[in-house]
Design a protein around this motif. Sequence first.
Motif: not given
Length: 305
Positions: A68-89, A97-102
């Motif tokens: 639904d609106y909340g799940l799709v939006t929340g998944t995107l936010v978590v995915m982007l929030a986890a990708a940023t620190p991971m890509m810079f080590g 792991w958070i990024l993989f789950a999202a």
Amino acid sequence: MSVRSAVNGFFFEPVPLGRVAAMRFLAGLYVWIEWWAYMPFIFGHRFVPGELYQPLFIGRILPLPTPDYGLVTGTLVVMLAAATPMMFGYRPKLFGWILFAAYFEWMVIANSYGKVDHASFGFMTLLLVLCLMPSRATWGDREHLSERVGWGFKLVQIAVVCTYFLSAWAKFRYGGWEWANSGVFTWAIIRRGTVFSDWMLDFPGLLHFAQWGMIAFELLSPVVLLVYRWKKVQYAIVAFFYCFHVAVFAALGISFLPHLVAMACFLPLERVDPREIARKTKARFASRGSGPTAREPEPQVETGP
């Protein structure tokens, strides 16, 4: 050489840690690009009625909630929030792991409305493998080698090859051997052709030849794994893979961007060091800006009459 040593040499070929840092950055960068440029329709599923949701098998087994609106939006936010620190080590295992789950949930949302893409299989494998890589990996590190890194990237490479090989198997499964002599390329060009491919409609024999060529290419793709001892040959095959996808994109506008990101694990990205590149670039511009120094005139000595 025994069979055991050959198998160990294939699966546990030591790989420099610098390649891990590069692949983490590419993976995180792609996640940021995907949702708004490559597959923006996934985010649009937040407005789709739940009655149209037909979850994949894994979505029925777990089970996962209806988007639904909340799940799709929340998944995107978590995915982007986890990708940023991971890509810079920064704490790459935790955020990996958070990024993989999202991203796993993101892919279930993407493929549960009647269309299932196979371009993200290798990329999903890459995200999982990056969670298991050493945290201390840094750009440009060619000195520290790891068999664990080699094992992980070998799994990604196998997933990349399976994307090709199993695609050929799917053609035979659903279309039979007649797929190669069908009008599938003609239909694809009529539907989404470009200036680079429209001319091929006048040469149906060429299209049939291209279809047989694609099947041969997909069935022979495992060769890239077998030549791992001959790096120049392997790099040439990988370059052919990239050229193939460039041609497909030019002809039909179809891009396999996540697949191309995962395929980069074949390449010696440990040779790339952004800090070294920045230092050399700065030094080059500094030398150009200073220019040649003017030669000071020699002092004149007066002599007597």
